[in-house]
Design a protein around this motif. Structure first.
Motif, short mmCIF file in Angstrom:
data_model
loop_
_atom_site.label_atom_id
_atom_site.label_comp_id
_atom_site.label_asym_id
_atom_site.label_seq_id
_atom_site.Cartn_x
_atom_site.Cartn_y
_atom_site.Cartn_z
N LEU A 46 0.82 -1.22 0.00
CA LEU A 46 0.00 0.00 0.00
C LEU A 46 0.86 1.26 0.00
N ASP A 47 2.18 1.06 -0.10
CA ASP A 47 3.11 2.18 -0.17
C ASP A 47 2.99 3.10 1.04
N LEU A 48 2.83 2.50 2.23
CA LEU A 48 2.66 3.29 3.45
C LEU A 48 3.98 3.38 4.21
N LYS A 49 4.05 4.40 5.07
CA LYS A 49 5.18 4.51 5.99
C LYS A 49 4.62 4.32 7.40
N LEU A 50 5.01 3.23 8.03
CA LEU A 50 4.51 2.98 9.39
C LEU A 50 5.20 3.93 10.36
N VAL A 51 4.40 4.76 11.01
CA VAL A 51 4.96 5.76 11.93
C VAL A 51 4.70 5.38 13.38
N LYS A 52 3.55 4.75 13.64
CA LYS A 52 3.23 4.41 15.03
C LYS A 52 2.64 3.01 15.14
N ALA A 53 3.09 2.27 16.15
CA ALA A 53 2.51 0.98 16.51
C ALA A 53 2.00 1.10 17.95
N VAL A 54 0.74 0.75 18.14
CA VAL A 54 0.05 1.04 19.39
C VAL A 54 -0.54 -0.24 19.97
N ASP A 55 -0.42 -0.44 21.27
CA ASP A 55 -1.17 -1.50 21.93
C ASP A 55 -2.23 -0.85 22.82
N LEU A 98 -3.95 10.55 19.29
CA LEU A 98 -3.02 9.61 18.66
C LEU A 98 -3.04 9.96 17.18
N ALA A 99 -1.97 10.58 16.70
CA ALA A 99 -2.04 11.15 15.35
C ALA A 99 -0.91 10.68 14.45
N VAL A 100 -1.25 10.46 13.18
CA VAL A 100 -0.29 10.41 12.10
C VAL A 100 -0.89 11.29 11.00
N GLU A 101 -0.13 11.52 9.95
CA GLU A 101 -0.58 12.40 8.87
C GLU A 101 -2.03 12.11 8.46
N GLY A 102 -2.90 13.10 8.60
CA GLY A 102 -4.27 12.98 8.13
C GLY A 102 -5.20 12.14 8.99
N VAL A 103 -4.73 11.65 10.12
CA VAL A 103 -5.54 10.81 11.01
C VAL A 103 -5.29 11.25 12.45
N ALA A 104 -6.37 11.47 13.21
CA ALA A 104 -6.19 11.81 14.63
C ALA A 104 -7.25 11.08 15.44
N LEU A 105 -6.81 10.24 16.35
CA LEU A 105 -7.74 9.47 17.19
C LEU A 105 -7.74 10.07 18.59
N ASP A 106 -8.93 10.16 19.18
CA ASP A 106 -9.03 10.63 20.56
C ASP A 106 -8.72 9.48 21.50
N MET A 122 -12.03 7.18 16.49
CA MET A 122 -11.74 7.82 15.21
C MET A 122 -13.07 8.13 14.53
N ARG A 123 -13.58 9.32 14.79
CA ARG A 123 -14.85 9.78 14.24
C ARG A 123 -15.97 8.76 14.37
N ASP A 124 -16.20 7.94 13.33
CA ASP A 124 -17.37 7.04 13.31
C ASP A 124 -17.07 5.66 13.88
N ARG A 125 -15.86 5.46 14.42
CA ARG A 125 -15.52 4.12 14.94
C ARG A 125 -14.63 4.23 16.16
N VAL A 126 -14.72 3.22 17.01
CA VAL A 126 -13.91 3.23 18.22
C VAL A 126 -13.21 1.87 18.37
N PHE A 127 -11.92 1.94 18.68
CA PHE A 127 -11.14 0.73 18.92
C PHE A 127 -11.17 0.50 20.43
N THR A 128 -11.85 -0.57 20.83
CA THR A 128 -12.16 -0.74 22.25
C THR A 128 -11.22 -1.71 22.97
N GLY A 129 -10.21 -2.22 22.28
CA GLY A 129 -9.31 -3.18 22.93
C GLY A 129 -10.11 -4.34 23.48
N ASP A 130 -9.86 -4.71 24.74
CA ASP A 130 -10.64 -5.78 25.38
C ASP A 130 -11.62 -5.20 26.40
#
Ligand SMILES: [Fe+2]
Length: 345
Positions: A46-55, A98-106, A122-130
């Motif tokens: 996808l020609d991406l540059k991984l900037v952040k890895a989050v747990d 939690l931000a990278v170019e063009g994306v900002a998560l609360d 992230m706007r219309d979705r939430v990553f809830t972990g466990d």
């Protein structure tokens, strides 16, 4: 937008790859060690540059891919401020982005499953972990789990999001991939309780066996190993106490690699340059600002960040780019504060 939900069938973990565009910066949430090759392949495709890895939290059922992704892509490893994991190079707390170019998560602090559990909106979705699963909730019987805290996280934070908000959890054991806040409110059996006490009672009587991987995964995830240990062995580190005596020297340039929000929150060392870590490579390659500065003035670059991990990777990159004097402050601003180093706001 690029949004990928990836699955590890051994631990039933979902991993999310997010970027605003092809060719742009990406972040990954809850990567699994055994799948790192796959992630790196997809990131390349996808020609991406991984900037952040989050747990989202310290996992007990699989080994995190954070360390391997850091070693292979030089990304920033991110967890919540309550995490006791060594590898973390950036820590977030409630209200941060939690931000990278063009994306900002609360960032939402949602303890209960563990005391270091965070959710990311992230706007219309939430990553809830466990914290909140599809038709379930994360167990609360180990790793400082607390059913009362979890009730509060779910009922007073997550369920207050709009009903149509999509839920993307860290696990699913039945093949469900996505739900919504409204759906879980109505159909999640654990949420049909009448009081916090009833929820606590329910969670305290689940009688679940420990995860198979727990005795291996928890210690492995606590001690992934620091990038700065190797940099110190090579003699490219100064302690915070040593750094204190460098600040007024004319032949030294301090370079702050943190993000603007971290600088605002914790303060900066007076007189330092600001080069956010994702912009490092362009600055140290031929013609870049730091490369030119070091070459024309002969000054020594002293990198620093929050905990010394980003700056350790920066030292390696600078050394690779021929900047032989580059070093960093071991332990970052965290250590600097402990050494009573002055900070400007
Ligand atoms: Fe978990």
């Amino acid at each position: 937008m690029i949004f990928r939900q990836l699955f590890d069938s051994v631990s039933s973990t979902y991993t999310y790859l997010i970027a605003s565009r092809r060719g742009g910066e990406a972040l990954i949430v809850d990567p699994v060690l055994e799948k790192v090759d796959r992630y790196i392949q997809l990131i390349g495709e996808l020609d991406l540059k991984l900037v952040k890895a989050v747990d989202t939290h310290l996992h007990a059922d699989h080994i995190t891919g954070l360390g391997a992704l850091r070693d292979r892509t030089h990304c920033i490893t991110v967890m919540g401020e309550r995490s006791k994991v060594d590898v973390v190079s950036m820590r977030l707390s409630e209200g941060d982005k939690l931000a990278v170019e063009g994306v900002a998560l609360d960032v939402l602090y949602t303890p209960g499953h563990t005391d270091d559990s965070y959710s990311f909106l992230m706007r219309d979705r939430v990553f809830t972990g466990d914290t909140l699963l599809i038709r379930g909730t994360g167990r609360t019987d180990f790793q400082n789990g607390d059913p009362r805290a979890q009730y509060d996280s779910i009922f007073n934070k997550l369920l207050r999001l709009p009903d149509e908000t999509m839920i993307f959890p860290a696990h699913d054991y039945k093949g469900e991939t996505v739900s919504t806040i409204g759906e879980e409110k109505a159909f999640n059996p654990r949420l049909q309780v009448k009081s916090i006490d009833q929820y606590v009672e329910l969670m305290n009587h689940l009688n679940l066996p420990n995860p198979k991987m727990m005795d291996v995964a928890v210690p492995a995830n606590m001690r992934v190993g620091l990038a700065q240990d190797e940099i110190a062995r090579r003699g490219w580190a100064v302690s915070a106490a040593e750094a204190l005596s460098l600040t007024d020297r004319q032949d030294v340039v301090l370079v702050d690699l943190r993000e603007p929000s971290e600088r605002e929150k914790h303060g900066v060392i007076a007189g330092s340059l600001h080069v956010p870590y994702p912009a490092l490579q362009e600055n140290i390659s031929a013609g870049g600002m730091l490369q030119e500065l070091a070459k024309t003035t002969g000054k020594r670059l002293v990198f620093y960040c929050a905990f010394g991990e980003r700056s350790a990777m920066a030292v390696q990159a600078a050394q690779d780019a021929g900047l032989a004097l580059a070093c960093h402050i071991q332990g970052g601003i965290d250590a600097w504060k402990k050494a009573d180093g002055p900070l400007q706001r």
